[in-house]
Design a protein around this motif. Structure first.
Motif, PDB file in Angstrom:
ATOM      1  N   MET A 134       0.803  -1.211   0.000  1.00 47.36           N
ATOM      2  CA  MET A 134       0.000   0.000   0.000  1.00 47.36           C
ATOM      3  C   MET A 134       0.844   1.274   0.000  1.00 47.36           C
ATOM      4  SD  MET A 134      -2.861  -1.273   2.730  1.00 47.36           S
ATOM      5  CE  MET A 134      -3.389   0.393   3.135  1.00 47.36           C
ATOM      6  N   LYS A 135       2.128   1.155   0.270  1.00 43.67           N
ATOM      7  CA  LYS A 135       2.982   2.334   0.257  1.00 43.67           C
ATOM      8  C   LYS A 135       3.025   2.926  -1.147  1.00 43.67           C
ATOM      9  CE  LYS A 135       5.953   0.782   4.053  1.00 43.67           C
ATOM     10  NZ  LYS A 135       7.336   0.405   4.469  1.00 43.67           N
ATOM     11  N   PRO A 136       3.046   4.236  -1.257  1.00 43.65           N
ATOM     12  CA  PRO A 136       2.999   4.898  -2.574  1.00 43.65           C
ATOM     13  C   PRO A 136       4.043   4.382  -3.563  1.00 43.65           C
ATOM     14  CG  PRO A 136       2.736   6.503  -0.828  1.00 43.65           C
ATOM     15  CD  PRO A 136       3.072   5.216  -0.142  1.00 43.65           C
ATOM     16  N   GLU A 137       5.219   4.045  -3.059  1.00 40.50           N
ATOM     17  CA  GLU A 137       6.272   3.599  -3.967  1.00 40.50           C
ATOM     18  C   GLU A 137       6.054   2.170  -4.465  1.00 40.50           C
ATOM     19  OE1 GLU A 137       7.968   3.095   0.302  1.00 40.50           O
ATOM     20  OE2 GLU A 137       6.603   4.435  -0.795  1.00 40.50           O
ATOM     21  N   ASN A 138       5.096   1.439  -3.859  1.00 40.65           N
ATOM     22  CA  ASN A 138       4.869   0.042  -4.234  1.00 40.65           C
ATOM     23  C   ASN A 138       3.517  -0.211  -4.908  1.00 40.65           C
ATOM     24  OD1 ASN A 138       7.334  -0.632  -3.032  1.00 40.65           O
ATOM     25  ND2 ASN A 138       6.387  -0.986  -1.046  1.00 40.65           N
ATOM     26  N   VAL A 139       2.672   0.794  -4.937  1.00 40.88           N
ATOM     27  CA  VAL A 139       1.307   0.597  -5.443  1.00 40.88           C
ATOM     28  C   VAL A 139       1.295   0.299  -6.938  1.00 40.88           C
ATOM     29  CG1 VAL A 139      -0.861   1.783  -5.930  1.00 40.88           C
ATOM     30  CG2 VAL A 139       0.129   1.911  -3.655  1.00 40.88           C
ATOM     31  N   VAL A 140       2.134   0.974  -7.704  1.00 35.02           N
ATOM     32  CA  VAL A 140       2.136   0.841  -9.166  1.00 35.02           C
ATOM     33  C   VAL A 140       3.156  -0.217  -9.593  1.00 35.02           C
ATOM     34  CG1 VAL A 140       2.511   2.045 -11.348  1.00 35.02           C
ATOM     35  CG2 VAL A 140       1.411   3.228  -9.434  1.00 35.02           C
ATOM     36  N   TYR A 141       2.788  -1.013 -10.579  1.00 36.37           N
ATOM     37  CA  TYR A 141       3.718  -2.001 -11.129  1.00 36.37           C
ATOM     38  C   TYR A 141       3.566  -2.079 -12.642  1.00 36.37           C
ATOM     39  CZ  TYR A 141      -0.117  -5.434 -11.631  1.00 36.37           C
ATOM     40  OH  TYR A 141      -1.271  -6.079 -12.006  1.00 36.37           O
ATOM     41  N   ARG A 142       4.596  -2.561 -13.297  1.00 38.00           N
ATOM     42  CA  ARG A 142       4.588  -2.696 -14.752  1.00 38.00           C
ATOM     43  C   ARG A 142       3.878  -4.007 -15.134  1.00 38.00           C
ATOM     44  NH1 ARG A 142       7.481  -0.066 -18.433  1.00 38.00           N
ATOM     45  NH2 ARG A 142       6.673   1.654 -17.165  1.00 38.00           N
ATOM     46  N   TYR A 143       2.750  -3.870 -15.790  1.00 44.33           N
ATOM     47  CA  TYR A 143       1.882  -5.009 -16.091  1.00 44.33           C
ATOM     48  C   TYR A 143       2.426  -5.826 -17.257  1.00 44.33           C
ATOM     49  CZ  TYR A 143      -2.389  -7.443 -17.612  1.00 44.33           C
ATOM     50  OH  TYR A 143      -3.316  -8.384 -17.993  1.00 44.33           O
ATOM     51  N   ASN A 144       2.359  -7.148 -17.114  1.00 46.25           N
ATOM     52  CA  ASN A 144       2.695  -8.053 -18.203  1.00 46.25           C
ATOM     53  C   ASN A 144       1.640  -9.159 -18.225  1.00 46.25           C
ATOM     54  OD1 ASN A 144       3.969 -10.568 -19.443  1.00 46.25           O
ATOM     55  ND2 ASN A 144       5.504  -9.021 -19.953  1.00 46.25           N
ATOM     56  N   PHE A 145       0.943  -9.310 -19.348  1.00 45.69           N
ATOM     57  CA  PHE A 145      -0.225 -10.180 -19.409  1.00 45.69           C
ATOM     58  C   PHE A 145       0.081 -11.618 -19.003  1.00 45.69           C
ATOM     59  CE2 PHE A 145      -3.077 -12.955 -22.022  1.00 45.69           C
ATOM     60  CZ  PHE A 145      -4.233 -12.699 -21.319  1.00 45.69           C
ATOM     61  N   PHE A 146       1.192 -12.171 -19.462  1.00 46.85           N
ATOM     62  CA  PHE A 146       1.515 -13.561 -19.177  1.00 46.85           C
ATOM     63  C   PHE A 146       2.286 -13.759 -17.876  1.00 46.85           C
ATOM     64  CE2 PHE A 146       1.320 -14.294 -23.980  1.00 46.85           C
ATOM     65  CZ  PHE A 146       0.067 -14.872 -23.910  1.00 46.85           C
ATOM     66  N   TYR A 147       3.134 -12.812 -17.512  1.00 50.69           N
ATOM     67  CA  TYR A 147       4.086 -13.068 -16.439  1.00 50.69           C
ATOM     68  C   TYR A 147       3.861 -12.256 -15.163  1.00 50.69           C
ATOM     69  CZ  TYR A 147       6.731 -15.622 -19.968  1.00 50.69           C
ATOM     70  OH  TYR A 147       7.112 -16.518 -20.926  1.00 50.69           O
ATOM     71  N   ASP A 148       3.214 -11.140 -15.257  1.00 47.11           N
ATOM     72  CA  ASP A 148       3.032 -10.314 -14.061  1.00 47.11           C
ATOM     73  C   ASP A 148       1.714  -9.552 -14.196  1.00 47.11           C
ATOM     74  OD1 ASP A 148       3.368  -8.998 -11.694  1.00 47.11           O
ATOM     75  OD2 ASP A 148       5.155  -7.873 -12.286  1.00 47.11           O
ATOM     76  N   ASN A 149       0.618 -10.199 -13.838  1.00 44.73           N
ATOM     77  CA  ASN A 149      -0.695  -9.578 -13.994  1.00 44.73           C
ATOM     78  C   ASN A 149      -1.446  -9.609 -12.668  1.00 44.73           C
ATOM     79  OD1 ASN A 149      -1.575 -12.218 -13.717  1.00 44.73           O
ATOM     80  ND2 ASN A 149      -2.304 -12.422 -15.796  1.00 44.73           N
ATOM     81  N   CYS A 150      -2.721  -9.247 -12.703  1.00 43.90           N
ATOM     82  CA  CYS A 150      -3.495  -9.158 -11.464  1.00 43.90           C
ATOM     83  C   CYS A 150      -3.627 -10.518 -10.783  1.00 43.90           C
ATOM     84  CB  CYS A 150      -4.872  -8.568 -11.745  1.00 43.90           C
ATOM     85  SG  CYS A 150      -5.817  -9.477 -12.999  1.00 43.90           S
ATOM     86  N   THR A 151      -3.641 -11.594 -11.536  1.00 39.17           N
ATOM     87  CA  THR A 151      -3.759 -12.930 -10.965  1.00 39.17           C
ATOM     88  C   THR A 151      -2.458 -13.389 -10.324  1.00 39.17           C
ATOM     89  OG1 THR A 151      -5.478 -13.540 -12.551  1.00 39.17           O
ATOM     90  CG2 THR A 151      -4.302 -15.335 -11.486  1.00 39.17           C
ATOM     91  N   SER A 152      -1.361 -13.229 -11.038  1.00 42.04           N
ATOM     92  CA  SER A 152      -0.076 -13.659 -10.481  1.00 42.04           C
ATOM     93  C   SER A 152       0.317 -12.821  -9.270  1.00 42.04           C
ATOM     94  CB  SER A 152       1.022 -13.593 -11.550  1.00 42.04           C
ATOM     95  OG  SER A 152       1.195 -12.272 -12.030  1.00 42.04           O
ATOM     96  N   ARG A 153      -0.058 -11.545  -9.255  1.00 41.03           N
ATOM     97  CA  ARG A 153       0.234 -10.687  -8.100  1.00 41.03           C
ATOM     98  C   ARG A 153      -0.521 -11.181  -6.858  1.00 41.03           C
ATOM     99  NH1 ARG A 153       3.829  -5.909  -7.872  1.00 41.03           N
ATOM    100  NH2 ARG A 153       4.959  -6.305  -9.804  1.00 41.03           N
ATOM    101  N   ALA A 154      -1.801 -11.493  -7.033  1.00 42.12           N
ATOM    102  CA  ALA A 154      -2.596 -11.993  -5.905  1.00 42.12           C
ATOM    103  C   ALA A 154      -2.038 -13.323  -5.407  1.00 42.12           C
ATOM    104  CB  ALA A 154      -4.053 -12.140  -6.322  1.00 42.12           C
ATOM    105  N   ARG A 155      -1.692 -14.200  -6.334  1.00 39.37           N
ATOM    106  CA  ARG A 155      -1.113 -15.497  -5.956  1.00 39.37           C
ATOM    107  C   ARG A 155       0.181 -15.322  -5.167  1.00 39.37           C
ATOM    108  NH1 ARG A 155       1.793 -18.172 -10.747  1.00 39.37           N
ATOM    109  NH2 ARG A 155       3.120 -16.393 -10.185  1.00 39.37           N
TER     110      ARG A 155
END
Length: 395
Positions: A134-155
């Protein structure tokens, strides 16, 4: 009109909560429950594979929030080009669970909850990890459909903070990135064709268990069968909303890709027969083929510079060759002046390489049909050149 207004209100509320709640830390008590939420596919192209989120429910302190790693805005400057080149930034958002469910109910999408069988130490570690995110410096990430997406982040937030080993069922040894997304976009034939044209060789390699979990429903199924410290990872599963019967969308483009390819084959065959009988090259048809092929080729060429790892090496670029735009003016002028053009031999060789590329990556059948007639068109030019025809080319 009322539904439209409700949708706008829900969207605004979700946006406001997603931005303001990241500034507020979670509470923690022994009554905390953590669940994996899996949302069914939506109508928009970015929602057709579903969605994943985390539910954090502190029963004692009455904090029931959903953590969502799929927050983005289409209004971002240059959103489409950034998405194409793999430069899209997504962010973490936190909203009240009831508002989250209401939004997905409005979109007629099911939300399935899998309550996790975790220890107090696990829950505390996940709580701290979410607070760190939740810290401002960690909220945003570079999205990648196969390797780093909303599903893999939650997992990763869940599995990366457990105090024990999670055992999943064996990976599907035949699954590739392309085959997995085909399971979800099979009804959208033009969407599937577009993705198949853009995806290259790397989309057809075998995938690992972790890679297969980029799809929300794959992760849901794996969690359902997972074992954690000798017991099921999921304690209970339930659906949090209901879904209305789907109303079939009106058909968009009247032809499927295969029907369009067959129509192209009929037209191309007719033109080839006319050129064969008259010994005249129809430069207007050649102009159309070169412009269309070159334009698609330019798109494929730009993919070489994309950060998406599965689009940079693509054999279809030899079929839809961007060099066609470079040679188009000189080639058409040569035809009009009854001069031999060298572009057709070059394109012929390029097409042969493209066909060979079909042994290394999946090339859709409609594309192969078009490629075949592009090749026959090149052969026709070679044949007419060899016979030194003196007929003036026509439209």
């Amino acid at each position: 009109m009322r539904k439209r207004f409700v949708h706008i209100v829900l969207t605004v509320l979700l946006s406001v909560f997603a931005q303001t709640m990241t500034a507020q830390p979670f509470t923690y008590s022994d009554s905390v429950e953590i669940s994996l939420l899996t949302c069914s596919p939506g109508r928009e192209i970015w929602a057709e594979y579903g969605h994943t989120a985390i539910r954090y429910n502190d029963l004692h302190n009455h904090q029931d929030y959903t953590v969502n790693y799929g927050v983005f805005s289409e209004s971002q400057p240059y959103f489409i080009p950034r998405f194409v080149f793999g430069l899209t930034d997504y962010s973490m958002g936190i909203v009240p669970t009831d508002l989250f469910i209401e939004q997905y109910s409005y979109e007629n999408r099911l939300v399935t909850e899998q309550k996790l069988n975790l220890t107090a130490a696990d829950k505390l570690a996940i709580c701290k990890a979410l607070q760190e995110n939740m810290k401002p410096e960690n909220v945003v990430y570079r999205y990648n459909f196969f390797y780093d997406n909303c599903t893999s982040r939650a997992r990763d937030i869940i599995l990366g903070h457990l105090h024990g080993k999670v055992t999943f069922p064996p990976a599907d040894n035949k699954a590739t990135f392309r085959s997995m997304i085909h399971e979800w976009n099979g009804n959208g034939s033009w969407t599937q064709l577009g993705e198949d044209i853009l995806l290259g060789i790397n989309a057809d390699r075998k995938t690992t268990k972790a890679e297969q979990q980029f799809l929300p429903d794959n992760l849901r199924k794996d969690f359902e069968r997972a074992v954690y410290n000798g017991r099921p990872l999921v304690s209970t599963t339930k659906t949090l909303n209901i879904k209305s019967p789907m109303v079939e969308d009106e058909r968009g483009f009247p032809l499927t890709p295969m029907e369009a390819a067959i129509l192209f084959a009929i037209i191309a065959t007719t033109i080839l027969l006319v050129e064969y009988k008259t010994r005249k090259l129809l430069w207007g048809w050649d102009l159309l083929l070169m412009l269309a092929s070159g334009t698609i080729g330019v798109v494929l060429f730009t993919m070489i510079f994309s950060q998406h790892p599965c689009v940079s090496l693509n054999m279809i670029i030899f079929i839809f060759n961007p060099l066609a735009l470079v040679f188009v003016r000189r080639t058409i002028r040569s035809e009009c002046r009854r001069e031999k053009g060298h572009w057709w031999l070059l394109w012929e060789i390029s097409l042969f390489i493209g066909f060979i590329g079909g042994f290394f990556q999946h090339i859709p059948l409609p594309v192969l049909i078009v490629a075949l007639f592009l090749l026959l068109n090149c052969v026709m030019h070679q044949w007419i050149d060899r016979h030194h025809t003196t007929n003036i080319p026509t439209m």
